[in-house]
Enzyme design. Structure first.
Site, PDB file in Angstrom:
ATOM      1  N   ASP A  63       0.866  -1.178   0.000  1.00  0.00           N
ATOM      2  CA  ASP A  63       0.000   0.000   0.000  1.00  0.00           C
ATOM      3  C   ASP A  63       0.901   1.226   0.000  1.00  0.00           C
ATOM      4  OD1 ASP A  63      -2.780  -0.649   0.021  1.00  0.00           O
ATOM      5  OD2 ASP A  63      -2.531  -1.509   2.020  1.00  0.00           O
ATOM      6  N   ARG A  66       4.276   3.213   4.354  1.00  0.00           N
ATOM      7  CA  ARG A  66       4.617   2.017   5.122  1.00  0.00           C
ATOM      8  C   ARG A  66       6.032   2.042   5.696  1.00  0.00           C
ATOM      9  NH1 ARG A  66      -0.261   0.653   6.411  1.00  0.00           N
ATOM     10  NH2 ARG A  66      -1.547  -0.093   4.689  1.00  0.00           N
ATOM     11  N   ARG A 115      -7.989  10.253   1.055  1.00  0.00           N
ATOM     12  CA  ARG A 115      -7.358   9.272   0.167  1.00  0.00           C
ATOM     13  C   ARG A 115      -7.962   9.319  -1.232  1.00  0.00           C
ATOM     14  NH1 ARG A 115      -8.451   3.889   3.120  1.00  0.00           N
ATOM     15  NH2 ARG A 115      -7.080   3.012   1.508  1.00  0.00           N
ATOM     16  N   LYS A 173      -8.773   0.856  -6.430  1.00  0.00           N
ATOM     17  CA  LYS A 173      -9.592   0.339  -5.329  1.00  0.00           C
ATOM     18  C   LYS A 173     -10.555   1.429  -4.881  1.00  0.00           C
ATOM     19  CE  LYS A 173      -5.910   1.436  -1.989  1.00  0.00           C
ATOM     20  NZ  LYS A 173      -4.865   0.909  -1.104  1.00  0.00           N
ATOM     21  N   HIS A 174     -11.690   1.102  -4.257  1.00  0.00           N
ATOM     22  CA  HIS A 174     -12.162  -0.188  -3.766  1.00  0.00           C
ATOM     23  C   HIS A 174     -13.488  -0.458  -4.465  1.00  0.00           C
ATOM     24  CE1 HIS A 174      -9.785   1.830  -0.598  1.00  0.00           C
ATOM     25  NE2 HIS A 174      -9.349   0.616  -0.277  1.00  0.00           N
ATOM     26  N   HIS A 198     -12.758  -1.694   8.104  1.00  0.00           N
ATOM     27  CA  HIS A 198     -11.795  -2.390   8.960  1.00  0.00           C
ATOM     28  C   HIS A 198     -12.472  -2.883  10.241  1.00  0.00           C
ATOM     29  CE1 HIS A 198      -9.167   0.093   6.400  1.00  0.00           C
ATOM     30  NE2 HIS A 198      -8.263  -0.851   6.585  1.00  0.00           N
ATOM     31  N   ASP A 201      -9.938  -7.144  -0.980  1.00  0.00           N
ATOM     32  CA  ASP A 201      -9.425  -6.284   0.076  1.00  0.00           C
ATOM     33  C   ASP A 201      -8.907  -7.201   1.179  1.00  0.00           C
ATOM     34  OD1 ASP A 201      -8.760  -4.034   1.513  1.00  0.00           O
ATOM     35  OD2 ASP A 201     -10.743  -3.105   1.336  1.00  0.00           O
TER      36      ASP A 201
END
Length: 983
Positions: free
Chosen positions: A125, A133, A193, A223-224, A236, A309
């Site tokens: 990601d 990350r 985002r 995505k998504h 999540h 996902d």
């Protein structure tokens, strides 16, 4: 080494080579062209490789190729060993890496690849680059900011940069861009985002980003699907519902995905969503064959990799269990199963479904083939090409994104940009990481700063300060958060504004998510302007400061609706006021390698002791592309020159002070160049041949004056200073400093003027350079303005322009270490001249003269010259009338005399003159005895400043002229410019 071991070692070597750890794609430029489509022979090779690898795999191993397991390169050896065990024993197909650092990531990738039977597909990601990350990495702007900038070329280039960054680390797949349309401001998981809330604009941005990433040889993943933008829950934590109709999905949510597919994205991630209109069964979209096959595959025509996902997310994992959820995603049509938590059990479960007939072998083979084909193009058949340094292009793109994203939502009374800077400016900063904004503001103006970490601290402490109601205020709020909690990280920021003087003029700047304005519509009376800068990064702050000061236009528009007042597409345009923009050669397409020739010229000059050090500033089209300092203040243990050091400008004083002052007086109808000295300064010339000399002839050096008079020699006896004229202390009438511990009588300048008028005129009417007329203009400026020339130019010119180093008498304002020394005067003052004017006559005037005495750094001198290139204007304000600037900077008596009024000009032939032969005839400027020069070219829009102390330690050092240092530097600038314009 046996044959089998040798084959494996050879395979690993070529795997690493192809993965991007050693090679990568060329950096994308604005003219970058996508790679040509592969020929039929390549497809045949691909089929051969895929078929060969398929034949080696058991059914379980073919299933395992779809597993992309999570890995953290910073979790230690035990975690990496467990992951490596899955690679070796379960034969998984890929890894998605999360938190880590550059070094341990690359080590982990090599470790895992060495254990893989088939090369692993490595994903990450990296929506705002690998910094999402990896710690310690610089990040790219968020998609919300990129969408606000709304420049598809920049979006594509930034996507390419992200792809190159991934490729360099051995990452084959970037799970980016987010293609969701941010239709719900309360969305807890998408928000910043996403590119914005307009489906068509988001579609264009998504396609551009996809093109960039894919052209870098990295797999993009949009995505998504089918669209996560209109939710108010976080998948999540729970399963969100999107209640759009099929038509709404097709006209809104699907548009970016269709655009991305057409642009060539090789993978699509399916979200964990409840979408009743698409699948009434309530099955999450990531596990729905209807959503994947009917809509993504058939409706949108997608033939690439379908990716689930993360399968550990609570939206699906809690209901279906760790193994069952993986199997359901696989059966629904997902080619890559992301973040499975129990790999062995999940593989066994899927295998059992093959054995039971619930899942066909053909479906398994199709999933496996898609994964292997992706690996073939991303790893096996990846071309080896050279890579350029990504840093300059990356910086340019990021700067331009923040510049174009900046949006003004309020600007009453044309409060922005700030034109004149001769009013007190008070800045109040609230938040953390605020320094870049402060530092760039300081480059433009003298600003008083107050800094607080929270709104509460600001409110408490501002109550203790008496704030000036007449000042100009800036209040900048800084948030490092982007999500809705705590008002998007800003807290109770608006309460701070209540403490400002009611009649003040205030600019509010929000460094963070502009959605903090959702519930705001009314502001205190003092708030005249509001700027939204989207993110609290150093580049965003730096660009915002420049915008406030008027260095560039602001044309940003909102890419999302904030409230009923500030809707999608809203934004107030701000017009630049002509101030210099801090930029880079790349912004103008200049070749940085060509400009390195300037460094080489300066290095040779310093080595040859042409001068100890120098400053160079170059601006083209109002953009400062070079701001550099070289060498040291003196040869022996000198301090390194910085951009803040101040030089003696010498005769540049004639244009930067006297001529500019006369132009200002003419604008005020207090000067006419046709007037003679008898009208200008009758007290000093009446009854002498000087009385009839016209100002225009004096300013063009054709009045017949002798070039120079050594006034100081008349004040010395037997090599020593006459004690009736000088004193070693500042006392009584001896109050004008000539140097350290040397003070001259305060009226000795009268004697100097008397000496001038008693000096016979040469009788020539041709061009002959002379300093002497400026002694008279100095007195005329004083008499007309009612103040010293230093005070007049400071009040009328330098302060409005924000020039902080340009000054007479620098020791009264600056530490001596900041001022560069000039000559060691062996004859007159018998000391190192440091902080006092080098010219003896100007020194005897007390340091304030018309021909010399002005000090400055190169940046301020460039700002003054840019002001003249802008025809004496600051925005809509005219300090000097345009026609007067045109008149004074034009040649007055060509071809016999090249001079403008006060200004030097190139020779008529351009050759063998004070400039290189590439400048335009409209160029104007001046040089200085101490080793300084400045030229402004209106036709080519080139502004060139060079400052040095070539007179250190001896004024007889003329190597700067013999080696043509300044004209050769000027030549390089023009060659680079003309080369760029021919592209």
């Amino acid at each position: 080494m046996n044959r089998k071991t040798f084959r494996k070692a050879t395979f690993i070597f070529f795997l690493v080579l192809g993965s991007g750890l050693i090679t990568s794609a060329l950096l994308k430029s604005p003219t970058h062209k996508p790679a040509k489509k592969r020929q039929t022979s390549v497809v045949t090779d691909e089929d051969q490789w895929v078929n060969s690898e398929m034949a080696k795999l058991s059914m379980q191993e073919r299933i395992a190729q779809s597993f992309m397991v999570a890995c953290w390169s910073n979790k230690g050896k035990e975690h990496l060993a467990e992951t490596e065990e899955l690679v070796r024993t379960q034969k998984i197909g890929g890894l998605i890496f999360f938190q880590g650092e550059r070094d341990n990531l690359q080590e982990a990738i090599q470790q895992m690849q060495a254990s893989a039977k088939i090369p692993l597909l490595i994903g990450m990601d990296a929506e705002w680059g690998v910094a999402m990350r990896l710690s310690g990495e610089p990040r790219f702007p968020y998609q919300q900011t990129i969408g606000a900038a709304n420049d598809l070329n920049l979006t594509e280039r930034i996507g390419y940069q992200m792809g190159v960054e991934c490729d360099m680390l051995g990452i084959h797949m970037n799970f980016s861009p987010v293609a969701d349309v941010n239709l719900n401001p309360q969305n807890p998981v998408i928000g910043f985002r996403a590119f914005g809330s307009d489906p068509k604009q988001v579609a264009k941005q998504t396609a551009a980003m996809v093109k960039g990433i894919e052209d870098a040889g990295v797999i993009s993943c949009v995505k998504h699907f089918p669209g996560h933008g209109d939710t108010d829950k976080d998948s999540h934590k729970e399963l969100p519902t999107v209640s759009h109709s099929v038509n709404e999905f097709e006209t809104k949510d699907f548009l970016p995905f269709k655009s991305a597919i057409d642009a060539g994205t090789r993978s699509v991630m399916v979200a964990h969503l409840n979408v009743p209109s698409l699948d009434p069964s309530g099955t999450p979209s990531s596990l729905s064959k209807v959503v994947i096959e009917t809509y993504l595959r058939k409706k949108l025509g997608f033939k690439g990799l379908v990716i689930s996902d993360a399968l550990n997310m609570k939206a699906v994992s809690e209901k279906y269990g760790k193994s069952e959820v993986v199997a359901k995603a696989y059966l629904a049509g997902c080619d890559i199963l992301l973040f499975p938590e129990n790999v062995p059990d999940a593989i066994k479960l899927i295998s059992s479904k093959v054995e039971s007939g619930e899942l066909s072998k053909e479906d398994v083979n199709e999933h496996c083939r898609r994964v292997l084909r992706a690996k073939y193009h991303a790893i096996i058949h990846k071309p080896m090409v050279k890579r350029k340094d990504p840093a300059p292009e990356r910086k340019l793109i990021i700067d331009q994104i923040y510049e174009k994203a900046l949006v003004c939502v309020k600007n009453e009374q044309d409060n922005l940009p700030i034109d004149r800077l001769d009013k007190q400016i008070i800045r109040i900063a609230v938040g953390t990481h605020t320094a870049a904004f402060r530092d760039r503001l300081n480059d433009y103006a003298k600003v008083t700063h107050y800094k607080y970490f929270t709104p509460e601290e600001a409110i408490r402490r501002l109550k203790e300060i008496k704030l000036d109601p007449n000042a100009t205020y800036m209040v900048d709020f800084h948030s490092d958060g982007q999500r809705a909690r705590n008002n998007y990280g800003f807290g109770n920021w608006k309460q701070v504004l209540e403490l400002l003087p009611e009649n003040a003029s205030t600019t509010v700047v929000l460094f963070g998510n502009p959605l903090t304005l959702q519930k705001e519509s009314e502001f205190p009376k003092s708030v005249k302007s509001i700027l939204c800068s989207y993110e609290n990064t150093a580049p965003a702050q730096e660009r915002t400061a420049q915008a406030i000061m008027g260095a560039f236009d602001v044309n940003g528009k909102l890419a999302m609706e904030i409230n009923d007042k500030w809707k999608l597409g809203f934004g107030i345009d701000l017009k630049n006021n002509g101030r210099l923009k801090y930029s880079s050669p790349e912004e103008l397409g200049l070749n940085p390698e060509k400009l390195k020739e300037i460094d080489e010229i300066v290095a040779k000059a310093i080595e040859a002791k042409v001068f100890p050090g120098c400053q160079i500033v170059v601006a083209i089209d109002g953009k400062m592309v070079i701001q550099k300092s070289y060498g040291t203040t003196i040869y022996e243990n000198g301090d390194s020159i910085t951009n803040n050091h101040i030089y003696d400008l010498a005769s540049i004083t004639k244009i930067a002070s006297s001529t500019t002052a006369l132009m200002r007086l003419k604008t005020l109808n207090k000067f006419d160049e046709k007037m003679d000295l008898n009208h200008l300064v009758p007290e000093y010339v009446k009854g002498t041949p000087y009385a009839d000399l016209k100002a225009i002839d004096l300013l063009t050096h054709q009045a017949g004056l002798t070039p120079w008079i050594a006034f100081y020699k008349r004040t010395m006896e037997n090599g020593e200073l006459n004690p009736t004229i000088y004193s070693t202390t500042d006392k009584g009438v001896y109050n004008r400093a000539v140097a350290d511990n040397i003070f001259i009588k305060d009226d000795y300048w009268k004697t100097m003027l008397k000496i001038i008028v008693e000096t016979p005129l040469t009788g020539k009417k041709s061009y002959e350079y002379s300093d002497l007329s400026y002694y008279f203009f100095n007195k005329y400026i004083e008499l007309t303005s009612g103040m010293g020339q230093n005070e007049f130019v400071d009040k009328e010119i330098y302060q409005p322009l924000g020039l902080q180093t340009m000054t007479y008498l620098p020791l009264k304002k600056f530490n001596k270490k900041r001022i560069v020394p000039t000559e060691f005067d062996k004859e007159f003052r018998k000391q190192l001249i440091h902080g006092y004017v080098h010219d003896p006559g100007a020194a005897m005037m007390g340091g304030v003269a018309g021909h010399a005495g002005l000090f400055s750094n190169a940046t301020d001198l460039a700002a003054l010259m840019q002001f003249l290139l802008n025809k004496g204007q600051i925005g809509d304000q005219s300090i000097i009338k345009k026609e007067i600037v045109d008149q004074f900077t034009s040649c007055q008596f060509c071809p016999g005399n090249r001079r403008g009024i006060g200004f030097d000009k190139p020779t008529v032939s351009i050759k063998n003159g004070p400039t290189c032969d590439l400048v335009s005839p409209s160029t104007f400027g001046h040089s200085g005895f101490t080793g300084t020069i400045t030229w402004a070219d209106p036709e080519n829009k080139v502004n060139f400043v060079f400052l040095s102390n070539r007179v250190y330690p001896d004024a007889d050092n003329w190597k700067i002229t013999k080696m043509s240092v300044r004209t050769e530097i000027q030549r390089v600038i023009y060659e680079a410019l003309f080369e760029a314009r021919q592209k």
